[in-house]
Design a protein around this motif. Structure first.
Motif, short mmCIF file in Angstrom:
data_model
loop_
_atom_site.label_atom_id
_atom_site.label_comp_id
_atom_site.label_asym_id
_atom_site.label_seq_id
_atom_site.Cartn_x
_atom_site.Cartn_y
_atom_site.Cartn_z
N ILE A 82 0.85 -1.21 0.00
CA ILE A 82 0.00 0.00 0.00
C ILE A 82 0.89 1.25 0.00
O ILE A 82 0.68 2.18 -0.79
CB ILE A 82 -0.91 0.01 1.25
CG1 ILE A 82 -1.97 -1.08 1.17
CG2 ILE A 82 -1.55 1.38 1.44
CD1 ILE A 82 -2.80 -1.21 2.46
N ILE A 83 1.92 1.25 0.87
CA ILE A 83 2.82 2.40 0.97
C ILE A 83 3.52 2.64 -0.37
O ILE A 83 3.63 3.78 -0.84
CB ILE A 83 3.85 2.18 2.09
CG1 ILE A 83 3.18 2.14 3.46
CG2 ILE A 83 4.95 3.25 2.06
CD1 ILE A 83 4.08 1.68 4.59
N ASN A 84 3.93 1.55 -1.02
CA ASN A 84 4.62 1.70 -2.31
C ASN A 84 3.68 2.15 -3.42
O ASN A 84 4.03 2.98 -4.24
CB ASN A 84 5.32 0.40 -2.70
CG ASN A 84 6.33 0.63 -3.81
OD1 ASN A 84 7.03 1.66 -3.83
ND2 ASN A 84 6.40 -0.29 -4.76
N ASP A 85 2.45 1.67 -3.40
CA ASP A 85 1.47 2.13 -4.41
C ASP A 85 1.21 3.63 -4.26
O ASP A 85 1.13 4.36 -5.23
CB ASP A 85 0.15 1.37 -4.24
CG ASP A 85 0.21 -0.07 -4.77
OD1 ASP A 85 -0.72 -0.85 -4.49
OD2 ASP A 85 1.23 -0.39 -5.41
N LEU A 86 1.14 4.09 -3.01
CA LEU A 86 0.81 5.50 -2.75
C LEU A 86 2.01 6.43 -2.95
O LEU A 86 1.86 7.57 -3.35
CB LEU A 86 0.26 5.66 -1.33
CG LEU A 86 -1.13 5.11 -1.07
CD1 LEU A 86 -1.42 5.03 0.42
CD2 LEU A 86 -2.19 5.99 -1.76
N THR A 87 3.24 5.93 -2.67
CA THR A 87 4.41 6.82 -2.72
C THR A 87 5.33 6.54 -3.90
O THR A 87 6.07 7.43 -4.31
CB THR A 87 5.26 6.67 -1.43
OG1 THR A 87 5.81 5.34 -1.41
CG2 THR A 87 4.44 6.92 -0.19
N GLY A 88 5.36 5.29 -4.37
CA GLY A 88 6.31 4.93 -5.43
C GLY A 88 7.76 4.99 -4.98
O GLY A 88 8.68 4.96 -5.79
N THR A 89 7.98 5.02 -3.66
CA THR A 89 9.33 5.23 -3.11
C THR A 89 9.75 4.12 -2.16
O THR A 89 10.80 4.19 -1.51
CB THR A 89 9.38 6.57 -2.33
OG1 THR A 89 8.76 7.58 -3.12
CG2 THR A 89 10.78 7.00 -2.00
N ALA A 90 8.97 3.05 -2.06
CA ALA A 90 9.23 2.02 -1.03
C ALA A 90 9.14 0.63 -1.64
O ALA A 90 8.23 -0.14 -1.35
CB ALA A 90 8.20 2.18 0.09
N ASP A 91 10.10 0.31 -2.54
CA ASP A 91 10.01 -0.98 -3.25
C ASP A 91 10.74 -2.10 -2.53
O ASP A 91 11.04 -3.14 -3.14
CB ASP A 91 10.57 -0.84 -4.68
CG ASP A 91 12.09 -0.73 -4.67
OD1 ASP A 91 12.69 -0.78 -5.75
OD2 ASP A 91 12.67 -0.59 -3.58
N ALA A 92 11.05 -1.91 -1.23
CA ALA A 92 11.77 -2.97 -0.51
C ALA A 92 11.38 -3.00 0.97
O ALA A 92 10.92 -2.00 1.53
CB ALA A 92 13.28 -2.76 -0.63
N ILE A 93 11.57 -4.18 1.56
CA ILE A 93 11.28 -4.39 2.98
C ILE A 93 12.55 -4.87 3.66
O ILE A 93 13.29 -5.68 3.09
CB ILE A 93 10.21 -5.48 3.17
CG1 ILE A 93 8.95 -5.16 2.37
CG2 ILE A 93 9.88 -5.68 4.64
CD1 ILE A 93 8.00 -6.34 2.33
#
Ligand code: LRH
Ligand code: MN
Length: 425
Positions: A82-93
Motif C-alpha cells: 500500500i505504501i509503495n502504491d501511494l508513494t512509489g518510493t518504497a520498493d523494498a522491505i
C-alpha cells in the motif's frame, strides 16, 4: 477498483500542481537546473521499509493501539505494498529476525514480487532472549565472555543470512546492544576483541555477493558503555572484518550535536559507508518521523551523500537506504509516508546545490557566499518536483490525502479488527 486505479482518479484533479510545477520549472531553468534529471532521480530513489515498524510502537511507559495492525508477515508485506502504491518510493522491505521469520520463504518472496517489492538487508537480533534459548544475552552476545553464548549468537546470524538468502536479500545488518551499565562490569578490550572475532566468523558465513552492515549506537539498552558505540568503532571493525563489511549510520544513534554529515563524508571518502537508518530525534534514539525535528541536518547529510558519491574516489558501493522509526502516536502508514516524503524533499533540495559554484566560493574562502549557495537550495520549495516524481511512476500526488480519502485505515480495521497487533518494537 484496484488502489492504483483509484490513485489515478485522485491524481486527475491536479491543476494546482501543474501550475506550481511549471512555475518552479521556469525558475530553476533560469538557474541552469535540469529539472527532468532531478525528477527522474527522485522517481528512481527507493527506501526500504522496516518490517518492525508497521504497527503501533511504544515505550516502557506504554503502547497505544491504532487498529488494523498487521499481525503476521503476509499482512506486513501487504501494508508495504500500500505504501509503495501511494508513494512509489518504497520498493523494498527490511526484515527483522526472529520478529518476522517467513514460514515459507518462496511463498513470501512470491507475494512480495507480486506487489513489486524485494527484500533489503535482513536484521539479526541478539538483544532479546527467545523462548527455549540455551544461553541468555543478558550480558552480551557477540562480545560475551562466555564462548558458548558467542557461538549461539554467531549461529543465529548465520540462520538470518540463510533466511535472507532464500528471500533474495544481499545484506545483513548487525546491531548489538552489547555493553555494560556500570563501571568495572566489563573489560573493554576483551569485549571488543570477542566482537571482532565473532563478526569475522559471521562474515565467513556470508555468500560472496553479500554485504555486512555494522550499526553503531552510543547507549541504550546499556547505559555505561556500548561495545560498538560510535562510527569509529564500527569503521575499525568493518576494516578488520572484510572488504564487504561497512558502517551503517542510524541518524538517531549520535550524542547531541554530533556532526553526522561530517561522519558521512569521511565514511564515503574511505569507501566504507554501507547505508542508513533514517529517522529523527530531539534527545536520544527517539525514532521519530524523518525530517520532523532537524530537516536542515538531513539536507546537509544529503549534500555530503551527493557530493561524496559524485566524487567516489574509494568506490563506495551503492548505499542501502532504510527507515528505522517507531510510531507511538501516528498511524504507522502515514508516519512512514511522511518520512519517505521528507527524504525526497531533502534529497531534491540537496540536488539543487550548485556544487561547482560552492567549490569556487570555498576555495575563495567566501564564507557568506558558501551559505548563500546552500540556503538558496534549501529555501526552494521543491514539493512540486517530489509530487511530480510520484505521479511519473503512477503513485499519488499527495499520498496522505489519498490514504485518508480512500479510508484505507478503516478498511484495514474492518478486515483485521481493533486489537490486531504487529511484532516489533
Ligand atoms: C537499535 C536499532 C537497530 C534495530 C532496532 C530495531 O536501536 O536502531 O537498527 O535492530 O533499532
Ligand atoms: Mn537502526
Amino acid at each position: 477498483m484496484k488502489l492504483k486505479e483509484k490513485i489515478q482518479e485522485l491524481n486527475a484533479r491536479n491543476e494546482r500542481h501543474v501550475h506550481q510545477l511549471s512555475h518552479l520549472g521556469e525558475e530553476l531553468e533560469v538557474k541552469g537546473v535540469n529539472v527532468d534529471r532531478i525528477i527522474k532521480d527522485l522517481s528512481d530513489f527507493q527506501v526500504a521499509v522496516p518490517s518492525w515498524a508497521l504497527g503501533a510502537g511504544g515505550t516502557r511507559f506504554g503502547r497505544f493501539r491504532i487498529g488494523g495492525e498487521p499481525s503476521n508477515l503476509e499482512e506486513k508485506i501487504h501494508d508495504v505494498g500500500i505504501i509503495n502504491d501511494l508513494t512509489g518510493t518504497a520498493d523494498a522491505i527490511s526484515l527483522h529476525i526472529p520478529w518476522d521469520i517467513p514460514d515459507d520463504p518462496s511463498a513470501t518472496k512470491q507475494q512480495a514480487e507480486s506487489l513489486g517489492l524485494k527484500f533489503d538487508a535482513v536484521n539479526s537480533n541478539t538483544f532479546q532472549d527467545q523462548p527455549n534459548q540455551a544461553h541468555s544475552y543478558k550480558f552480551g552476545s557477540l562480545c560475551n565472555e562466555n564462548k558458548s553464548v558467542r557461538d549461539q549468537a554467531i549461529e543465529h546470524n548465520s540462520e538470518v543470512i540463510d533466511i535472507g538468502n532464500a528471500l533474495g536479500s544481499k545484506a545483513i545488518t548487525v546491531w548489538l546492544a552489547d555493553g555494560s551499565s556500570f563501571p568495572g562490569q566489563a573489560n573493554f578490550r576483551r569485549t571488543l576483541g570477542h566482537t571482532a572475532d565473532s563478526l569475522a566468523q559471521i562474515y565467513q558465513r556470508m555468500p560472496d555477493d553479500w554485504s555486512m552492515f555494522i550499526e553503531y549506537k552510543p547507549y541504550e539498552p546499556n547505559f555505561y558503555h556500548t561495545v560498538i558505540q560510535d562510527w569509529g568503532t564500527s569503521f575499525l571493525l568493518a576494516n578488520e572484518t572484510g572488504d564487504r563489511a561497512y558502517t551503517l549510520v542510524d541518524l538517531g544513534h549520535h550524542l547531541p550535536n554530533t556532526n553526522i554529515e561530517n561522519i558521512v563524508s569521511t565514511l564515503i571518502y574511505q569507501g566504507k559507508l554501507g547505508g542508513f537508518h533514517f529517522n529523527d530525534s530531539k534527545y536520544g534514539d527517539d525514532d521519530l518521523t524523518v525530517g520532523s525535528i532537524k530537516p536542515y541536518q538531513l539536507f546537509l547529510i544529503f549534500n555530503e551523500l551527493i557530493y561524496g558519491m559524485n566524487n567516489n574516489v574509494a568506490d563506495n558501493p551503492a548505499l542501502a537506504w532504510m527507515i528505522d522509526a517507531s510510531h507511538n502516536l501516528k498511524d504507522p502508514i502515514e508516519d512512514l509516508m511522511q518520512s519517505l516524503d521528507a527524504i525526497l524533499v531533502a534529497r531534491a533540495k540537496a540536488l539543487l546545490i550548485d556544487q561547482e559554484k560552492l567549490k569556487v566560493a570555498q576555495l575563495n574562502q567566501d564564507v557568506v557566499e558558501c551559505q548563500q549557495i546552500l540556503q538558496d537550495a534549501y529555501r526552494t520549495d521543491v514539493r512540486p518536483l517530489v509530487a511530480e516524481s510520484r505521479i511519473k511512476v503512477g503513485a499519488a500526488l499527495d499520498p496522505i490525502h489519498a490514504y485518508r480519502s480512500l479510508e484505507i485505515r478503516n478498511n484495514l480495521i474492518a478486515k483485521r479488527g481493533m486489537d490486531s497487533s504487529a511484532s516489533g518494537l
